[in-house]
Scaffold this motif. Structure first.
Motif: not given
Length: 348
Positions: A53, A56-57, A60, A64
Motif C-alpha cells: 500500500c 502504491a501510494y 499514485l 498524479l
C-alpha cells in the motif's frame, strides 16, 4: 554547456524524487514491522499488504501530482513566474511526504501501546533513523531548490560585500570626526544652506550608530580563510534553520514522551513549524511566520514538557524561543509606540 545543464537538472530531479518517496516507504515499513509484532500468527500477509500500500501510494502521488506539477513548472515558464512567495515543490513534500510520515510515526507507538492495553511493552528507545530521515530529505529538497539558480562550477564572488563595506568605512568619516571638523572649519553660508535644503522638512537628525570595523584581508592564509561562498552557506543555514525542529522531534523519542499523550503535541507543533519551508527564502513574511509557527508554539510545548516531565528538553531551547518572540514583538511593534519611540545608541 547544454549537456552540463541537463546533467545538473537530471541529478537534482533524481535527488528530489528520492527525498520525496523514500521517507514514506521507510516510515510505513517501520509501521508494518510494528504491526506484524502484534500478531500472534507468524505469517507476513499483513506486513506485505501494508508495504504494498505504501508503494502504491508513492506511485499514485508521483503520477498524479509530482510529475504533472514538475512538467508544468518546466514547460510553462509564464505560469511559474506567477507563483510569488511560495514554492510548489516544498508544498508537495510537506503535504504528501512529511505529514504521512509524522502520522505513521505516531501510529507506530500507538500500535505497540495497544498490546494488552499497556505502554510497558514499548521499547526503551525509539529508532532515530526514520524520523531523522524525514527531516533530512526535507532539508535536501530545500537545499536543491535554493541551489538551482547558482552554478555548481566556478567560484562565486561572495566576498565583495566585505570589500565594499571596508572601502565605504574608509571613505565615510565617523560622527566624532565630522563634529570635530565642523568645529575647526566652520562651513560657509552656502554649505549650510545646501545642508538644510538636503534635509527633508520635519525630519529628525539621528546619530549614526558606531560599530567596530570589520577586518578585510587581501593576501595570505587569512584571505583564504576569510573567503565566503553563498553556495556553501546555503548548506549551513539550511541545517541551522531547522535545528530547533530537529531537537523537538528528537524529544519525541524519549520514553517519557512517546509513552504518554505528550507525543501528539510534539509531533503536531513540529509539523506546523515545518510549514515555513513552503515559503520562499526572501519572503518578507518569513520572520513573522517563524515566530508564529515555531517559536511561540514551542514556548508552550517546552514549558509544558519541563513542568510535567522535567528537563527532557533543553532549557536553552526554551530561552531561545522566549527571547526570539519577545525581541520580535518589541523591535517590530512596541518601538513604534510613543513610550519606546526615542532613538538612542550606545556611547561605545
Amino acid at each position: 554547456m547544454a549537456s552540463r545543464r541537463i546533467i545538473k537538472l537530471v541529478v537534482f530531479e533524481l535527488l528530489e524524487f528520492a527525498a520525496f518517496s523514500i521517507p514514506t516507504l521507510v516510515i510505513v515499513e517501520q509501521f508494518a514491522t510494528a504491526y506484524q509484532r502484534t500478531r500472534t500468527i507468524h505469517e507476513k500477509t499483513n506486513y506485505w499488504l501494508i508495504v504494498s500500500c505504501s508503494i502504491a501510494y508513492v506511485a499514485l502521488v508521483t503520477l498524479l501530482i509530482w510529475l504533472p506539477v514538475k512538467v508544468l513548472l518546466y514547460r510553462k515558464r509564464h505560469f511559474y513566474k506567477k507563483i510569488i512567495g511560495w514554492r510548489p515543490v516544498m508544498m508537495m513534500c510537506v503535504v504528501l511526504t512529511t505529514l504521512p510520515s509524522f502520522s505513521f510515526s505516531i501510529a507506530v507507538t500507538e500500535v505497540q501501546k495497544n498490546i494488552n492495553g499497556s505502554a510497558d511493552v514499548l521499547p526503551d528507545t525509539l529508532p532515530d533513523l526514520p524520523v531523522s530521515l524525514v527531516l533530512l530529505c526535507l532539508i535536501v529538497v530545500d537545499i536543491i531548490e535554493k541551489l538551482r539558480i547558482y552554478p555548481l562550477r566556478g567560484s562565486q564572488k561572495s566576498n565583495e560585500d566585505g570589500h565594499i563595506h571596508m572601502t565605504s568605512m574608509q571613505q565615510i568619516k565617523t560622527v566624532t570626526e565630522q563634529v570635530k571638523q565642523s568645529d575647526e572649519n566652520p562651513a560657509g553660508p552656502q554649505a549650510a544652506g545646501r545642508t538644510e535644503m538636503s534635509r527633508p522638512p520635519g525630519a529628525t537628525q539621528f546619530p549614526v550608530p558606531l560599530a567596530p570595523q570589520e577586518p578585510f584581508f587581501t593576501s595570505g592564509i587569512l584571505r583564504t580563510m576569510s573567503q565566503r561562498d553563498v553556495r556553501a552557506e546555503i548548506f549551513l543555514w539550511s541545517f541551522l534553520l531547522w535545528s530547533d525542529t530537529i531537537e523537538m522531534v528528537r524529544v519525541a523519542g524519549h520514553p517519557a514522551v512517546y509513552k504518554s499523550s505528550w507525543l501528539y503535541p510534539v509531533y503536531i507543533f513540529s509539523f506546523i513549524s515545518v510549514l515555513r519551508v513552503i515559503f520562499t527564502p526572501q519572503n518578507p513574511l518569513l520572520n513573522s511566520l517563524g515566530v508564529l509557527l515555531q517559536d511561540l508554539p514551542f514556548i508552550f510545548v517546552r514549558l509544558g514538557l519541563i513542568i510535567a516531565l522535567g528537563t527532557i528538553t533543553p532549557v536553552l531551547g526554551l530561552c531561545k524561543n522566549v527571547l526570539v518572540t519577545i525581541s520580535y514583538v518589541y523591535f517590530n511593534h512596541l518601538t513604534k509606540l510613543r513610550t519606546f519611540s526615542t532613538f538612542e545608541t550606545s556611547l561605545f
